[in-house]
Design an enzyme around this catalytic site. Structure first.
Site, PDB file in Angstrom:
ATOM      1  N   SER A   1       3.332  -2.991  33.370  1.00 53.23           N
ATOM      2  CA  SER A   1       4.432  -3.771  33.273  1.00 53.23           C
ATOM      3  C   SER A   1       4.783  -4.226  31.665  1.00 53.23           C
ATOM      4  CB  SER A   1       4.394  -5.179  34.003  1.00 53.23           C
ATOM      5  OG  SER A   1       3.430  -5.887  33.471  1.00 53.23           O
TER       6      SER A   1
ATOM      7  N   GLU B   1      24.684  20.707  22.581  1.00 48.98           N
ATOM      8  CA  GLU B   1      23.496  19.785  22.313  1.00 48.98           C
ATOM      9  C   GLU B   1      22.659  19.747  23.749  1.00 48.98           C
ATOM     10  OE1 GLU B   1      21.149  16.133  22.420  1.00 48.98           O
ATOM     11  OE2 GLU B   1      22.894  16.874  23.575  1.00 48.98           O
TER      12      GLU B   1
ATOM     13  N   HIS C   1       6.161  22.035  12.325  1.00 48.71           N
ATOM     14  CA  HIS C   1       5.685  20.876  11.715  1.00 48.71           C
ATOM     15  C   HIS C   1       4.460  20.340  12.140  1.00 48.71           C
ATOM     16  CE1 HIS C   1       5.917  17.165   9.640  1.00 48.71           C
ATOM     17  NE2 HIS C   1       7.098  17.369   8.926  1.00 48.71           N
TER      18      HIS C   1
END
Length: 808
Positions: free
Chosen positions: A645, A456, A759
């Site tokens: 932030s 992986e 997709h």
């Protein structure tokens, strides 16, 4: 006596009396109706057998077992809550993190995992592939100064002002850091090379960061980039640097990424405290992940022995790169002080989350002068080598409805306590729990396939090759894929999922108690209830984006008050996990409970726990999101209007991808055809209309599914077998519709420039890699200001939505 002729009859018919009278007057009719009745009985028998073979069995409703099962759904859920053990999870963690387990070098772990699963009662086997990956051989990183600037032709005048150790500190408290066979710092799929050049600071190395540098006329070609980790996948930093003619890349982790948990704010570094260890180095892959995962030599088909292999150009870097700790990045960053513009001369995106100012770093861009250069030497060995997936199977009663569960086993370092082996420990506990259910007589309705993936870390290699090999079967049978990677590294629950699966995540987290808040659930106390869209970076990618199988990924991450997680570093160790990440391994147990309930809801209940209307509602929101992106691209807000932030990394990367700065707005406006933009903008109505029709049909399907769930909970006497068969048929019909919804959004030609991704709704961002982009074809067309291609993608997406509606 004469000889008989050939025509002499040898047998003669002799009448001995009148023919007997038929017993029945309608002999022909009787034979016809006998055959008819026999045929009816035969076909009824076949229908009866088929009904109980291919339809959900009437005994499978909650409160009953499946066929011979002696464990009902309520009992199964309780067992999955009671069985997982923190002590066992610690035992599995200790094993997996005891030594190095790089991809293709962990067969003993694969075999141990297989044997352990079989010991739990789950039949298992090892599936191997031969893949193209690299291993580190040698490296060097040095800062050089030329003492005698007049004699430029003499290499003897170069002096080493700093030589990086490229090592992480050995810590007495942490045994993993002193292993003799610990893994060197390196990048997966990095190119070999020996380059020397001035260095340029490129911020995060995002596409827009490089655009800012080009607009500022900063010299990039022939230089070495130094970038900080964050915002986007590391391989895409190298990809853009390579495209712009840079010859090497250094990537370091800035402690500004750690929020409040820093030495600057008074926190002691690991192991004395929760702050980042200054020598921590993030290893990782530099494959161009958003182009295609898996073995780069076999895109779209499995890497089996003897298969043809293509070139890797465009899939992995051609320039060397190396990861670095912030402690060893300091001399290089300080060498830039006073050279070129400062980060503050650009925009707030360049000064956000900088954390080395107190160490004397001015964050100058450079480049360094010609007499101050960096030598980057990187030697990698590329091999075609086996890797091993472990596959375990619990057979269900429906042959073409399958659930796949996965976690990867390989790690960049000896430890990998968080990534991936917190997930590995959790998966073992889940399998042990289901093994206990099997021992007690439980039988799942749907087949469950467990997977421990290898490779992986290099680029989702093991899972991608497996999906490519078994794609026809997965397309026909796979109902859902559930992924766990970093199962635990803190106390904050997070999830990403295809919208079909949202409801089961809420259900499971609502049923598991929070370890830190007795009497309250994870849903109530450990989660903001937000489910992210699917991007990439873990093993769900091939399932969701290539095969069109609805997927989810869950885990406990670090919150602002949790210790810093040493991602892909030697300090992601068993010791760190036991002391800081999850003392007592209580969240490992909690994650196993959640994961077990997720699996049980999909594998046991007769009607799939999907929500088609949730998907349709999400699609409508995604269309609106693209409309907002178009407006933002055409009318960028001023820098002061954006509060960095408060933004997550994913949002910041999306904003940067949207060219949110004033310098680009003029170019956008001047190059934009108002008519083309108006036509594109008007086409959004078509998408909203298509989604409205899908929503209407999805709501009807969900209502029908809920009605069937209610019927399934009612007792049907045995002598009303025909009602049971009819109900089973109706359930199977609904489940089949649910199963193929996600497949409707596959486009066979794939995305522009990266056809592996099929997709049309979900894909990793082209220049982010990790974070997900919705309607990526539209996003990339907007970024490219290609309005005709954008309308083309509206046509494609509209067709997919209408196809989904037809299937419902």
């Amino acid at each position: 006596m004469g000889t008989p002729s050939e025509h002499t009859p040898l047998i003669a018919t002799v009448e001995v009396g009148a023919a007997p009278r038929r017993r029945y007057s309608h002999h022909v009719a009787r034979r016809f109706f006998t055959l008819l009745l026999s045929s009816i009985l035969f076909w009824f028998f076949l229908f009866f057998i088929a009904s109980f073979t291919f339809l959900p069995r009437p005994s499978s409703w909650p409160g009953c077992g499946h066929g011979r099962s002696k464990v009902d759904y309520k009992q199964l859920r309780q067992l999955l809550l009671d069985t997982p053990s923190s002590k066992k999870a610690e035992e599995w963690q200790r094993y997996y993190t005891a030594g190095p387990h790089l991809a293709g070098k962990n067969y003993s772990q694969a075999l141990w995992t297989k044997e352990k699963w079989e010991e739990f009662g789950v039949q298992s086997h090892i599936v191997d592939y031969e893949v193209y990956i690299n291993y580190p051989v040698d490296h060097r990183l040095a800062l050089l100064n030329k003492e005698d600037k007049k004699n430029d032709s003499s290499s003897d005048n170069w002096q080493v002002s700093f030589e990086a150790t490229l090592e992480e500190d050995i810590l007495d408290e942490d045994p993993s850091t002193s292993l003799p066979d610990r893994v060197p710092v390196f990048h997966g799929y990095s190119a070999s090379g020996n380059v020397t050049a001035p260095v340029v600071y490129v911020n995060y190395g995002t596409y827009q960061d490089f655009e800012d540098l080009l607009k500022a006329n900063v010299s990039l070609a022939g230089k070495i980039a130094i970038a900080r980790y964050g915002l986007i996948f590391r391989g895409l930093k190298v990809k853009r640097a390579q495209e712009l003619g840079m010859i090497g890349v250094i990537i370091f982790t800035d402690p500004g990424e750690d929020g409040e948990m820093t030495e600057e704010n008074g926190y002691a570094p690991y192991p004395e405290g929760p702050a980042r260890q200054p020598s921590s180095v993030q290893r990782g892959s530099t494959q161009f992940l958003s182009v295609a995962p898996g073995d780069p030599t076999t895109p779209g088909y499995p890497s089996k022995p003897g298969v043809p292999r293509g070139p890797v150009d465009g899939a992995i870097p051609s320039i060397p790169s190396i990861p670095l700790s912030y402690a060893e990045a300091l001399p290089i960053l300080k060498a830039l002080n006073g050279h070129g513009p400062k980060a503050s001369d650009f925009n707030k995106w360049w000064t956000a989350r900088t954390g080395l100012g107190h160490k004397g770093v001015h964050y100058n861009i450079g480049p360094t002068p010609d007499d101050v250069v960096v030598n980057l030497y990187n030697e990698q060995e590329y091999v075609t080598t086996p890797l091993w997936n472990v596959i375990g199977i619990i057979n269900g009663t429906i042959p073409d409805e399958v659930i796949v569960i996965g976690n990867h086993r390989d790690a960049w370092i000896a430890g990998g306590a968080g990534d991936p082996n917190s997930g590995s420990a959790v998966l073992n506990e889940v399998i042990r729990s289901f093994g206990e259910a099997l021992r007690l007589g439980w039988k799942p309705l749907r087949t469950i396939v467990f997977a421990s993936w290898d490779g992986e870390e290099y680029g989702l290699v093991g899972s991608t090759e497996w999906v490519e090999e078994y794609l026809p079967w997965l397309s026909a049978a796979n109902v859902a894929y559930l992924n766990i990677d970093v199962g635990v590294r803190g106390k904050v629950f997070s999830a990403s999922a295809a919208p079909l699966l949202n409801s089961i995540i809420y259900s499971a987290t609502g049923a598991v108690e929070s370890p830190d808040h007795p009497g309250h659930s994870i849903l109530e106390k450990n989660w903001d209830k937000k489910i992210d869209t699917m991007g990439s970076g873990s093993d769900f990618t091939a399932f969701q984006d290539f095969a069109g199988i609805p997927s989810l990924d869950v885990g406990f991450g670090a919150g602002k008050d949790d210790p810093v997680y040493h991602y892909h570093s030697n300090y992601d160790s068993f010791y760190w996990m036991k002391k800081y990440g999850d003392p007592g391994f209580v969240y490992h147990r909690t994650m196993a409970q959640i994961f077990g309930l997720l699996i049980a809801e999909l594998a046991h209940l007769p009607v799939l726990a999907f929500s088609a209307e949730s998907y349709a509602t999400a699609l409508d929101g995604y269309v609106t999101q693209i409309e907002d992106k178009l407006n933002a691209a055409l009318h960028p807000p001023k820098e002061e209007e954006v509060d960095i932030s408060t933004l997550t990394e994913q949002v910041i990367s999306e904003l940067r991808g949207n060219h949110y700065n004033s310098s680009s707005s003029t170019a956008i406006a001047s190059s934009t055809s108002k008519a083309a933009v108006k036509a594109f903008r008007d086409s959004f109505k078509r998408l909203h209309d298509a989604v409205d029709k899908l929503t209407e049909k999805a709501a009807r399907l969900d209502a029908e599914a809920e009605d069937l769930r209610s019927q399934a909970r009612e007792h049907i006497p045995w002598y009303h077998w025909h009602q049971k068969i009819r109900l089973g048929y109706q359930i199977r019909k609904v489940n089949t519709k649910y199963k193929y919804i996600e497949r409707s959004f596959l486009f066979s030609e794939g995305l522009d420039g990266r056809p592996w991704f099929k997709h049309v709704v979900f894909a990793p961002g082209l220049w982010t890699g990790y974070s997900g982009a919705v309607f990526p074809g539209l996003v990339e067309s907007i970024d490219a200001r290609d309005w005709s291609n954008a309308e083309r993608w509206v046509d494609i997406i509209e067709a997919c939505i209408k196809n989904a509606a037809r299937k419902l």
